[in-house]
Design a protein around this motif. Structure first.
Motif, PDB file in Angstrom:
ATOM      1  N   THR A   9     -35.827 -15.919  -9.648  1.00 52.30           N
ATOM      2  CA  THR A   9     -36.974 -17.167  -8.842  1.00 52.30           C
ATOM      3  C   THR A   9     -36.534 -18.227 -10.019  1.00 52.30           C
ATOM      4  O   THR A   9     -36.684 -19.409  -9.488  1.00 52.30           O
ATOM      5  CB  THR A   9     -38.823 -16.630  -8.839  1.00 52.30           C
ATOM      6  OG1 THR A   9     -38.637 -15.331  -8.464  1.00 52.30           O
ATOM      7  CG2 THR A   9     -39.074 -17.499  -8.098  1.00 52.30           C
ATOM      8  N   TYR A  10     -36.897 -18.295 -11.060  1.00 51.51           N
ATOM      9  CA  TYR A  10     -37.246 -19.521 -11.867  1.00 51.51           C
ATOM     10  C   TYR A  10     -35.643 -19.911 -12.364  1.00 51.51           C
ATOM     11  O   TYR A  10     -35.504 -20.868 -13.321  1.00 51.51           O
ATOM     12  CB  TYR A  10     -38.179 -19.202 -12.675  1.00 51.51           C
ATOM     13  CG  TYR A  10     -38.636 -19.164 -12.550  1.00 51.51           C
ATOM     14  CD1 TYR A  10     -39.511 -19.938 -11.055  1.00 51.51           C
ATOM     15  CD2 TYR A  10     -40.295 -18.297 -12.186  1.00 51.51           C
ATOM     16  CE1 TYR A  10     -40.733 -20.243 -10.592  1.00 51.51           C
ATOM     17  CE2 TYR A  10     -41.465 -18.169 -11.452  1.00 51.51           C
ATOM     18  CZ  TYR A  10     -41.297 -18.698 -10.757  1.00 51.51           C
ATOM     19  OH  TYR A  10     -42.841 -18.892 -10.218  1.00 51.51           O
ATOM     20  N   LEU A  11     -34.982 -18.990 -12.837  1.00 49.27           N
ATOM     21  CA  LEU A  11     -34.093 -18.924 -14.272  1.00 49.27           C
ATOM     22  C   LEU A  11     -32.882 -20.048 -14.407  1.00 49.27           C
ATOM     23  O   LEU A  11     -32.193 -20.700 -14.825  1.00 49.27           O
ATOM     24  CB  LEU A  11     -33.533 -17.299 -15.267  1.00 49.27           C
ATOM     25  CG  LEU A  11     -32.645 -17.320 -16.357  1.00 49.27           C
ATOM     26  CD1 LEU A  11     -34.012 -18.170 -17.114  1.00 49.27           C
ATOM     27  CD2 LEU A  11     -31.992 -16.460 -16.837  1.00 49.27           C
ATOM     28  N   THR A  12     -32.307 -19.957 -12.836  1.00 50.42           N
ATOM     29  CA  THR A  12     -30.844 -20.562 -12.786  1.00 50.42           C
ATOM     30  C   THR A  12     -31.757 -21.976 -12.354  1.00 50.42           C
ATOM     31  O   THR A  12     -30.675 -23.133 -13.206  1.00 50.42           O
ATOM     32  CB  THR A  12     -30.365 -20.776 -11.492  1.00 50.42           C
ATOM     33  OG1 THR A  12     -30.194 -18.940 -11.206  1.00 50.42           O
ATOM     34  CG2 THR A  12     -28.960 -21.161 -10.983  1.00 50.42           C
ATOM     35  N   ALA A  13     -32.778 -22.505 -12.078  1.00 49.07           N
ATOM     36  CA  ALA A  13     -33.332 -23.617 -12.072  1.00 49.07           C
ATOM     37  C   ALA A  13     -33.478 -24.333 -13.868  1.00 49.07           C
ATOM     38  O   ALA A  13     -33.275 -25.461 -13.518  1.00 49.07           O
ATOM     39  CB  ALA A  13     -34.354 -23.822 -11.013  1.00 49.07           C
ATOM     40  N   ALA A  14     -34.071 -23.637 -14.055  1.00 51.61           N
ATOM     41  CA  ALA A  14     -34.627 -23.951 -15.320  1.00 51.61           C
ATOM     42  C   ALA A  14     -32.711 -24.202 -16.082  1.00 51.61           C
ATOM     43  O   ALA A  14     -32.834 -25.479 -16.617  1.00 51.61           O
ATOM     44  CB  ALA A  14     -34.626 -22.358 -16.533  1.00 51.61           C
ATOM     45  N   GLY A  15     -32.249 -23.592 -15.934  1.00 47.99           N
ATOM     46  CA  GLY A  15     -30.512 -23.877 -16.564  1.00 47.99           C
ATOM     47  C   GLY A  15     -30.012 -25.478 -16.186  1.00 47.99           C
ATOM     48  O   GLY A  15     -29.394 -25.354 -16.921  1.00 47.99           O
ATOM     49  N   GLN A  16     -30.235 -25.157 -14.773  1.00 50.19           N
ATOM     50  CA  GLN A  16     -29.404 -26.945 -14.351  1.00 50.19           C
ATOM     51  C   GLN A  16     -30.645 -28.129 -14.346  1.00 50.19           C
ATOM     52  O   GLN A  16     -30.353 -28.681 -14.363  1.00 50.19           O
ATOM     53  CB  GLN A  16     -29.590 -26.273 -12.608  1.00 50.19           C
ATOM     54  CG  GLN A  16     -28.614 -25.495 -12.587  1.00 50.19           C
ATOM     55  CD  GLN A  16     -28.249 -25.158 -10.894  1.00 50.19           C
ATOM     56  OE1 GLN A  16     -28.835 -25.483 -10.062  1.00 50.19           O
ATOM     57  NE2 GLN A  16     -27.374 -24.134 -10.625  1.00 50.19           N
ATOM     58  N   ALA A  17     -31.695 -27.562 -14.841  1.00 52.18           N
ATOM     59  CA  ALA A  17     -32.819 -28.761 -15.456  1.00 52.18           C
ATOM     60  C   ALA A  17     -33.320 -29.743 -13.887  1.00 52.18           C
ATOM     61  O   ALA A  17     -34.094 -30.526 -13.747  1.00 52.18           O
ATOM     62  CB  ALA A  17     -31.964 -30.110 -16.292  1.00 52.18           C
ATOM     63  N   LYS A  18     -32.897 -28.122 -13.088  1.00 53.01           N
ATOM     64  CA  LYS A  18     -33.702 -28.514 -11.984  1.00 53.01           C
ATOM     65  C   LYS A  18     -35.519 -28.577 -12.403  1.00 53.01           C
ATOM     66  O   LYS A  18     -36.412 -29.042 -11.183  1.00 53.01           O
ATOM     67  CB  LYS A  18     -33.254 -28.040 -10.501  1.00 53.01           C
ATOM     68  CG  LYS A  18     -31.722 -28.739 -10.504  1.00 53.01           C
ATOM     69  CD  LYS A  18     -31.021 -28.072  -9.237  1.00 53.01           C
ATOM     70  CE  LYS A  18     -29.739 -28.513  -9.062  1.00 53.01           C
ATOM     71  NZ  LYS A  18     -28.542 -27.887  -8.337  1.00 53.01           N
ATOM     72  N   LEU A  19     -36.178 -27.155 -12.832  1.00 54.05           N
ATOM     73  CA  LEU A  19     -36.872 -26.592 -12.777  1.00 54.05           C
ATOM     74  C   LEU A  19     -37.565 -27.148 -14.457  1.00 54.05           C
ATOM     75  O   LEU A  19     -36.810 -26.795 -15.428  1.00 54.05           O
ATOM     76  CB  LEU A  19     -37.199 -25.735 -12.576  1.00 54.05           C
ATOM     77  CG  LEU A  19     -38.260 -25.119 -12.963  1.00 54.05           C
ATOM     78  CD1 LEU A  19     -40.123 -25.678 -12.165  1.00 54.05           C
ATOM     79  CD2 LEU A  19     -38.933 -23.692 -12.394  1.00 54.05           C
ATOM     80  N   LEU A  20     -37.814 -28.991 -14.166  1.00 54.62           N
ATOM     81  CA  LEU A  20     -38.101 -28.587 -15.863  1.00 54.62           C
ATOM     82  C   LEU A  20     -39.588 -28.036 -16.048  1.00 54.62           C
ATOM     83  O   LEU A  20     -40.303 -27.521 -15.931  1.00 54.62           O
ATOM     84  CB  LEU A  20     -38.168 -30.443 -15.738  1.00 54.62           C
ATOM     85  CG  LEU A  20     -37.334 -31.118 -15.866  1.00 54.62           C
ATOM     86  CD1 LEU A  20     -37.257 -32.508 -15.623  1.00 54.62           C
ATOM     87  CD2 LEU A  20     -35.632 -30.813 -16.515  1.00 54.62           C
TER      88      LEU A  20
END
Lengths: 754, 754
Positions: free
Chosen positions: A255-266
């Protein structure tokens, strides 16, 4: 004064004798080197050898009249001293001979004296009162080769990253307003994420390469760009993303890890609380499972129980919140829960309060804030449940039954962050050293004698002494932290308790070292070091807090010391304690037998430069401190003193042990590393740095060693002199040594370094 | 375990025995105090006395079983420990007796043990495992009385000034933009000037009261408001105005001094040059007398010969420019010349270039800049001509024929500024200590044992050890700097060379002390210390540069050491040197005879706390370092080593001597000061602080003392233990001690201090 004319054979030795005798250090082993050279010198007649030997009696040194003759002979020759020669003193001597006699060859024996005694031009360049052609650095070593050794297997990652840092978005600038600064840093962060650097340590499925060790090298390199960016990067990808990766399970990753790594989910990492700085176990925030709604309610009970200094707090959409997990009325200990903080429009969600921490001494590009939760409800699935979960039936479950062990296992997964902080501190120290030393190799300082050219700052003994040991330490700590990360990442060794203890201690001594180094560099640059444009001021403000965050150094050192006490085997308890004590008592008495008066007064160069001596000294200190500490605690406990009070009474002793253990660990790790360097010339240079580190550290704690009788007064003085001497010997290579750090040239923007 | 019931007589001693034996320190002199108390205790029977004495054998201590009985008896009594009692342990003991027996009186002998052994509640408050009613501070001393002692005869000036600081214009705030910040500081400066504080040190005819000593106290107090304001104040009134006052003559005073004191004429002090930091004699700016136009031409010859870091450079209308004065082609040495910089509209005058130094680590409210002069013409009268003038006929004239002496006389008039910088550093340190300690007396820290209440930060031994010696040093340096200013201002002693040497050394050790202290306070406050709102961060940035400006500390220490070498009599030269050497050789051998093994292993409390021991130790160190230094230099010179090279070789030795000399001076000055305190109770407190300072300083240099054999290993350890013990003993008074600094409450705006 009568002018004495020497034979060519004698004459070629005279500059050497003048240098040797005018110096303080003429130890037996050094006289020995000169004697051997004379004996093996076929250009000398027997009479000449006798005369030369007669000038080498330590107990009966040459008369002052003789010295003056030597000096006059040299000065009158009008020979120019050229520091840039491969063998400057040998070449100088040859030229002196040629002034008085006919052409004369370069003498191989003199070369060997020059090399083996480590005689450097800055030993003697004012001594003869002749014209000197100065040379700023020797060409003996190649900075690129050295940098390559430090990069090791990470070279491709580092080289690519440094190339990438040429992007103008990373240009250094002054940002006084925190909102502006935070904006710049956020934009930089996004660029790093786009390039894949944020996800680097994550598995390939989530955009990474699983390269935690590479991530650590990137982290250090970011310090050359900016401290705020480094920390922001660490918070977003290491702490927030890292908590999802390491404490969460597949559903969280997906759910979150890819977005976190792309700084899309701060996101932020909400652990620390105002009232409970270093006491994670004692945090007050609660996460209460509500069976009716199958959700978890996050709540800040008291006014001072808010989350504090939370990096990324103002930019985040989500937080990884550490709280006491309460299931069916039972406190299952600290767990992390993902809590959304803001909606798409970046408005705070109901029940959440965030306050800016305001301006700080440094790191003003990081948006630190306080967070309060007022009965905030999140779904059960938001619990990061790798080590403890709430089952569908609403009961708590964990593979690790012991709550203490569970807690430490969770915290243990975060030790990588502690290594990264130490590396960032080290990066800051390297940067400051590079600037200060490049400046000292350019700036000329006045001296009283207006006839002589102003010296380079770096030619002053006090300047050498204040900076050179710090350069040596940077090398030692670099290799040590590399190794720690390797061990930490080694999947074949799942028990991380030992490396946790080690990292706790190393993080402390290295971040303190970094602060001291940056301060020393600031002062070494005088007023120039005070200007922001020269970067040291920023480094100072940024690195300062490293001694406090990711665990306060004093707390960590006590942790390390307790780890030593329990011999890494079990948590400290009275049952295991007596056996440890017995073991220690055995070992210490064995070792103590080896320290006899002969040993404690051994001052020859071979002994003082021998790693065996350094290892023994460090090992002795750790064991001795452990033993006496254990004895003291045992005595208190036998008297019925509560263990809490007993530990309070030995607190300063614990700190001393924690430091001693960490220094020993760093030195041993470094020495092992140097043995892997293939090229002899470079290996010997690295080992010389290790020797300087060891002697400098022993010197720092000389009062303890003297109190114990481990070293005598004479040896203590000899060590001090050796430290000064090593600094002088390294002087011609100091420029290459800081270039060897491998800091990208375009990052060293400080005008004083150019 | 069998429960043992003790007689009331025995029972009352048991809490004391338990405390004494559970502690590490049971030295002979301390056993003696207890034995005397028992012997003099008429409430005890002979049998009881025998039993108590049997428990006092250091070589045969009570058995562990006995300890456990004691502890159980105390714990079972259920007695509450009230730290706020005048004699908490005696009262506690009495109550324990009352639990087992009938009412029992307070025992005078126990009171005397409690006082004479310096037993404090934080020694034992966890020991008995009973309920504790904590008390943050003892009421033994009155902070107002202490503050009054520190203020001395300056109390009226200080009190009025602190009252004046209530003006809201002095409210502390965060100013990130340098232009805004400089504007605020300038406005504050004008308010100070209007009130007459700027002119304070000037003669009455120019708006002052001639009170240089009062001026210094004001200067320190300004640090409580803001560092930038302090330095701006010093530049305008002390350096610019001061140069007019001290280097100018009546015409300069009449024309400029009143306006300078009122801040109507803003000026700067243009001495330092980019390439020549601490080498005033080597500055390159020239002031060439042009006979044709009867004017002086100020000129910056090279690109890097500009004036640098000049405070007030952007606000000034005029500069006091230091330059090589050239009259009729002859260089008469460095002189100061008043040079207008800007016109009424604040536009730069022709030939003048000013550049902003930009942002700095601190002091961003001060407008530092660089200044270049391109053939700038000023009238002859602008030469500040007290020590050297150009006569009407265009020839140079000075009362002081020796150019060296003339130069040092001019510089000597500026020594007051150096004292002020040290005082400002001290003020910064006091402020940081007050904040950190007030915080530590409020903040509770976790401990492992969750049953016990969290302790105050200040109750941790490591916290006491890191802060208490720094508080003691603040007292010592306060009294020392007060005295230095008194001597400096004493018109009856016109030769200021000795005080110059002294101030050079003291400025160094005190500004370093200030930096270390502020850093220690930052770390002691953890993350809170990092926030600007808590003031420590600002102090850190502001005070940092004090180690560099008004003379770099390393340069000043060497100056001090050379002063010691020449015995304050003449400038260091080879003629005077041999007689100094002879003198020193005499004295050192006298003193050395006194250090015998008995002395070097004397560890009893009376000896270690005796100022005679401290004085002897400091005196020994200074003399020994002087002697060995002189011998080394003599040996080099005898060998014909150029004196420049000889001094380079002993540079680190010089620094050590400079520090040793300064510490000795500070201690001796402080001890003299304490003898003037009339009230016994307060005098003894001040003397205890002196003892802590002395032992802490000896401890800092323990390796040297051990190397010399001046102290043995046992004594060194005993000193370390005494330092820790003194810190614990002072713990109940630490709050009063920082209140005693007399910092106005309204200046301590840090939220963590409240």
């Amino acid at each position: 004064m009568e002018k004495k004319i020497y034979t060519p054979g004698i004459l070629q030795y005279i500059p050497f004798f003048y240098v040797i005798w005018s110096d303080d250090l003429v130890s037996a082993s050094e006289v020995n080197i000169v004697e051997k050279a004379i004996d093996g010198d076929h250009t000398l007649s027997d009479t000449e050898k006798v005369l030369l030997h007669s000038w080498l009696q330590v107990k009966n040194p040459p008369k002052n009249e003789e010295f003056k003759n030597w000096k006059q002979t040299i000065s009158n020759s009008g020979t120019k001293l050229i520091e840039g020669e491969t063998y400057p003193l040998t070449t100088f001597s040859q030229k002196v001979v040629c002034q008085y006699h006919e052409t004369y060859p370069l003498n191989e024996q003199l070369k060997s004296i020059e090399v083996n005694l480590g005689i450097q031009p800055n030993h003697y360049n004012h001594l003869f009162e002749v014209e000197v052609e100065h040379s700023i650095s020797a060409q003996t070593y190649d900075a690129n080769e050295i940098a390559k050794i430090l990069k090791g297997s990470h070279a491709p990652v580092i080289d690519a990253f440094q190339e990438f840092l040429l992007d103008p978005i990373f240009n250094w600038g002054i940002h006084r307003n925190k909102e502006d600064f935070r904006h710049v840093v956020l934009e930089q962060l996004k660029v790093l994420a786009q390039k894949g650097y944020g996800a680097m340590a994550y598995p390939a499925a989530y955009g990474g390469t699983g390269d935690m060790e590479g991530y650590a090298t990137i982290f250090e390199n970011l310090m050359y760009v900016d401290g705020s960016l480094t920390i922001k990067f660490g918070v977003q990808f290491g702490l927030f993303g890292g908590s999802i990766q390491k404490l969460g399970t597949k559903i969280h990753h997906d759910t979150y890890l890819t977005a976190a790594g792309q700084a899309k989910l701060l996101g932020c990492f909400a652990m620390t609380e105002t009232g409970h700085g270093s006491n994670v176990r004692g945090i007050k925030t609660t996460a209460t499972y509500d069976k009716k709604t199958d959700s978890i309610i996050i709540h800040t009970p008291g006014k001072n129980d808010n989350k504090e200094y939370i990096g990324n707090a103002l930019h985040s959409k989500m937080a990884s919140v550490f709280a006491q997990l309460i299931v069916n009325g039972k406190n299952e200990g600290v767990h992390a829960v993902l809590v959304p903080l803001r909606n798409k429009n970046h408005e705070l969600l109901p029940g959440i309060t965030v306050e800016d921490n305001g301006y700080k001494l440094g790191l003003n590009g990081v948006d630190n804030g306080k967070i309060w939760f007022n009965q905030v409800k999140v779904p059960r699935v938001n619990l990061l449940n790798k080590y403890g979960s709430i089952k569908e039936d609403g009961t708590y479950y964990s593979d690790i039954k012991n709550p203490n062990k569970r807690f430490f296992t969770m915290l243990g997964t975060l030790v990588g962050g502690r290594i990264c902080v130490a590396r960032a501190g080290l990066g800051g120290a390297k940067m400051a050293l590079a600037i200060a030393i490049k400046h000292a190799l350019k700036r000329r300082q006045f001296n009283d004698n207006i006839k002589i050219q102003e010296d380079l700052l770096m030619d002053y003994p006090s300047h050498q002494l204040r900076l050179t040991p710090l350069v040596a330490s940077a090398y030692v700590y670099h290799a040590t932290l590399d190794k720690m990360m390797e061990v930490y990442c080694d999947e074949s060794q799942p028990d991380k308790r030992k490396v946790e203890t080690q990292v706790a201690g190393l993080k402390s001594i290295i971040t303190w070292y970094a602060n001291n180094t940056i301060q020393e560099c600031r002062e070494a640059c005088g007023g120039k070091g005070y200007l922001l444009e020269n970067r040291i001021a920023d480094l100072k403000g940024d690195v300062d807090i490293f001694t406090t965050f990711e665990g306060d150094n004093n707390v960590l050192l006590q942790l390390a010391a307790k780890g030593v006490l329990s011999d890494f085997k079990s948590e400290f308890n009275s049952a295991g304690f007596s056996s440890v004590l017995k073991l220690l008592s055995q070992q210490i008495s064995d070792k103590l037998a080896m320290v006899n008066p002969l040993y404690s007064n051994k001052v020859d160069k071979e002994h003082l430069y021998n790693p065996k001596f350094h290892k023994h000294a460090f090992d002795y200190r750790t064991r001795r401190l452990t033993y006496t500490l254990a004895m003291r605690i045992r005595d208190y406990i036998k008297k019925g003193v509560p263990s809490y009070q007993a530990f309070l009474k030995v607190q300063t002793h614990l700190l001393a042990l924690g430091k001693a253990y960490s220094v020993e660990l760093a030195y041993n790790t470094y020495i092992e590393f140097t043995e892997t360097i293939e090229d002899t010339k470079n290996r010997e240079l690295f080992q010389k740095l290790g020797t300087l580190y060891a002697l400098y550290e022993i010197r720092q704690d000389a009062s303890w060693y003297l109190e114990q009788g481990y070293i005598g007064g004479t040896k203590s003085k000899a060590i001090r002199q050796r430290v000064e001497r090593l600094c002088t010997e390294l002087r011609p290579h100091i420029g290459v040594l800081v270039d060897g750090f491998g800091i990208p040239g375009h990052c060293i923007t400080a005008p004083i370094a150019h």
